[in-house]
Scaffold this active site. Structure first.
Site, PDB file in Angstrom:
ATOM      1  N   HIS A 209      50.351  39.776  39.896  1.00 49.56           N
ATOM      2  CA  HIS A 209      50.539  38.332  39.784  1.00 49.56           C
ATOM      3  C   HIS A 209      50.857  37.806  41.177  1.00 49.56           C
ATOM      4  CE1 HIS A 209      51.388  35.179  36.502  1.00 49.56           C
ATOM      5  NE2 HIS A 209      50.215  35.709  36.298  1.00 49.56           N
TER       6      HIS A 209
ATOM      7  N   HIS B 217      38.777  37.902  38.544  1.00 46.10           N
ATOM      8  CA  HIS B 217      39.972  38.463  37.931  1.00 46.10           C
ATOM      9  C   HIS B 217      39.693  39.038  36.551  1.00 46.10           C
ATOM     10  CE1 HIS B 217      44.308  38.942  37.441  1.00 46.10           C
ATOM     11  NE2 HIS B 217      44.201  38.429  36.243  1.00 46.10           N
TER      12      HIS B 217
END
Length: 751
Positions: free
Chosen positions: A104, A55
């Protein structure tokens, strides 16, 4: 527990470290030891594990993302590009806009409300960190089948999280998309976009220059929530038992963030900030390493000075915490009193926790003992880079050969229109968008269900001067198209967002993207990703719109079942005069209804094939970027000359859905005659580079000449007026029946 200091690490080289539990591979851990010349301390391991996560480090995507730079079109408007918290573009009159979209996804499945809410909060802080005032948000949402039990759990929570956080911040939600497909069951996509405005000479960067300058942590206190949050949840395959990861989901406080926004605006206006970084994924680990690496190379930090909500937190937990509503600033010693006074005014906790150095080392202490001593660039910029193997999926050729042309075509075109219009993907999203405030701040010109959100550049912003300038934003994607052809699918996502901005009369200027894919360790997924990036980079070069930044979200799969490859693209455009913007649909009676563009028989990945037959196969619509560019030029010039009274792009459901939605926009009907040929193709084909416009009769000749100049096909279909949608020779549907079908679907599913 014995404190793991740098001295102790050097004395205990063989002590086992839990690197695998933190997602680090054997060779990555070996490289950390090589960099440090010893084993890492537990705090150093915390830093490297989150900063080298998928990420944060983009270790599987970097080799492909470089195309956005190497193929970048020349752009005088681009002020800040990739590599910063958000891109910045010049929109004229001394103004700049900054915008970015991020994911998200996994947190929003685990805990829908907080996962989605903190997604909004995080992207807003990215915009703040550029020195801008956030002025609006958008979201791109994807869920499993609309009638699936888990969709009923996840969707309401996600929508509630987005609305509560954004509404509390006083930010209008001006657009986005809501898509349903079985491939997203167990792995929804929650992509949040924010846009901000600032004077172009007031840009702030994430850098820590000037030895002796102070490092200030301000905002909410650091707690145990979100430890390893986005950096861990988004960097591993998502299993069914992922609900056990609930403690990793961050918890948001929008009221604190609202105060933080106002505090930052005053700090920027007072010019007491040298560099600034938000604390998002990887928290303090990210902020300290990135600020130091981009500055004069070093930083000393007293980690025991970090204000805590939980005094039992260990140093490594503090470093990995992703508690929300926090920022880190670099401030000159002489400006510290003014900085602290402004924070106190807004009731924002602020603490000097360190100092900038030129040692080339990030050194952290805990009650006098050194627990971190690393070169910051090795964590921030020099993580592993993988050239993952990739190949075309085994069934790709068969998928593309399964053309929907073989499917039975309906004889009842009216019933087919109503079937598609009421399907979950095409139906009105008012059930969702009514929960968002679209007009707070008073600068919203267009919002959902318009094709793009439009904002005026407000005169109440810091340094504002009178202007009639505006910006337009759209975000789009189509996972079915990308599944059929990821190269073309990414280009089609860009083309639709580009077209949606253009139909408002704005000139498309720049691009942000959120690339949602399965596991990069799967060669078939990696092929999809590589093709999508290549396609998007090539298309941006052709259209002349640079990529300013974005986000890669991998591991979007449950077990071995990956989502459709889903590149989501946001496009920002500029209106020199907001008064020339074109309203959506048919806003008045007596106008000519004109179809722009060429229609071909294209049903691969179409909404009709999906709704009527549950079919996915064939090839997506042909990409024609030159036609998109010509269409955008016609729309922008026509808007500036006042030749149009309304417009609407053609996308899902083709001309049939566009006509219905245009009638619904203001309750004005129309009567049209289809061009010669197959009426089913004319109504439901999803050929791109097309738009539907309403032209006042007195402007038609001038508009036709404009289309001829740009070689854009221009077909007059009929006129607006009445209370029905009439397709001459085929069917008539009262607008009220269209409205009932269009608006009833989501309330029936989720109320």
């Amino acid at each position: 527990m014995t404190l793991d200091t740098v001295h102790r690490a050097a004395q205990t080289p063989d002590e086992p470290m839990p690197y695998a539990e933190l997602g680090m591979k054997d060779d990555e851990y070996a490289r950390v030891k090589e960099i440090l010349g010893r084993r890492p301390t537990s705090s150093e391991l915390a830093i490297y594990s989150v900063m080298w996560s998928e990420h944060c480090s983009y270790k599987s995507s970097k080799v492909h993302l470089r195309q956005f730079a190497t193929k970048a079109p020349a752009s005088d408007a681009l002020l800040v590009g990739m590599g910063e918290n958000a891109g910045v573009v010049d929109i004229g009159d001394g103004w700049a806009a900054t915008f970015k979209i991020e994911s998200h996804n996994h947190p929003s499945y685990v805990e829908p409300h907080q996962g989605a809410a903190t997604g909004v909060g995080g992207i807003v802080r990215d915009i703040m960190s550029m020195g801008a005032r956030p002025v609006a948000v958008m979201d791109s949402l994807r869920f499993g089948a609309a009638d699936a039990p888990d969709t009923r759990r996840v969707l309401p929570g996600v929508v509630e999280g987005i609305s509560s956080y954004g509404n509390c911040l006083g930010l209008p939600n001006i657009g986005g998309e809501v898509v349903f497909d079985p491939c997203y069951i167990g792995n929804p996509l929650v992509n949040a976009l924010c846009v901000g405005l600032l004077r172009k000479d007031r840009i702030k960067l994430a850098t820590a220059p000037g030895p002796g300058n102070k490092v200030v942590l301000f905002g909410a206190l650091t707690g145990p929530d979100g430890i390893g949050g986005a950096s861990v949840l988004a960097s591993a395959t998502f299993e069914d038992e992922s609900q056990a990861k609930r403690p990793s989901v961050q918890v948001g406080d929008p009221f604190m963030e609202k105060l933080l926004i106002e505090c930052c605006m005053e700090l920027f206006a007072a010019d007491v900030v040298v560099g600034i970084q938000d604390l998002g994924a990887a928290g303090i680990s990210c902020a300290t390493t990135e600020l130091a690496a981009k500055g004069t190379g070093g930083m000393d930090v007293r980690l025991d000075l970090v204000p805590l909500r939980d005094p039992t937190l260990r140093p490594e937990e503090i470093l990995m915490s992703e508690s929300q509503e926090r920022m880190m600033a670099v401030v000159t010693p002489q400006d510290i009193p003014a900085f602290m006074a402004i924070c106190e005014k807004w009731d924002i906790p602020a603490t000097v926790i360190g100092e900038v150095t030129d040692t080339g080392r990030l050194v952290m202490t805990w009650h006098g003992a050194t627990i971190v001593d690393i070169p910051p660039g090795t964590a921030a910029d020099e993580g592993p880079v993988y050239e993952r193997p990739y190949h075309e999926p085994a069934g790709q050729a068969a998928l593309n050969a399964d053309d929907p042309g073989r499917l039975p075509r309906p004889s009842d075109l009216r019933a087919t229109l109503l079937q598609v219009l009421g399907s979950p993907n095409v139906a009105s999203k008012e059930w969702v968008t009514s929960q968002y405030d679209r007009y707070v701040r008073g600068n919203t010109v267009l919002a959902q269900p318009a094709d793009a959100g439009v904002l005026r550049v407000s005169e109440d912003l810091p340094g504002a001067t009178e202007t009639v300038r505006g910006i337009a934003l759209a975000v789009d994607g189509n996972g079915r198209y990308a599944k059929l052809d990821p190269y073309a699918g990414a280009q089609l996502a860009l083309a639709e967002a580009y077209r949606n901005v253009a139909v408002t009369g704005a000139r498309p200027l720049a691009v942000t993207n959120c690339l949602n894919f399965g596991s990069p360790e799967d060669p078939e997924v990696m092929w999809q990703f590589a093709e999508a990036v290549r396609g998007l980079a090539d298309a941006c070069k052709t259209l002349g719109v640079p990529v300013t930044g974005g986000n890669v979200s991998f591991y979007n799969q449950t077990g071995s079942a990956a989502i459709h490859p889903t590149p989501v693209v946001g496009v920002l455009g500029v209106l020199d005069d907001i008064r020339t913007r074109v309203r959506s649909g048919f806003p008045e009676e007596g106008a000519r209804v004109v179809l722009l563009g060429e229609t071909r028989e294209e049903f691969g990945g179409s909404e009709w094939a999906h709704v009527a037959h549950g079919h996915l196969g064939g090839l997506p619509p042909r990409v024609d970027l030159e036609a998109e560019r010509a269409l955008a030029s016609v729309l922008a010039e026509a808007a500036s000359r006042g030749l149009l009274s309304g417009s609407h792009d053609l996308s899902d459901g083709g001309l049939a859905v566009a006509l219905a939605e245009a009638c619904l926009a203001a309750g004005v009907g129309c009567t049209v005659r289809l061009p010669d040929g197959d009426p089913f193709v004319a109504l439901f084909s999803e050929t791109t580079a097309r738009a539907l416009v309403a032209v006042p009769p007195a402007s038609f000749d001038a508009f036709a000449e404009l289309c001829a100049r740009y070689e854009v096909p221009c077909t007059s279909l009929g006129h607006t007026g009445g209370t029905d949608l009439v397709v001459d020779g085929h069917f008539t549907v009262p607008i009220e029946e269209l409205r009932t079908v269009h608006t009833g679907t989501l309330p029936a599913l989720f109320d």
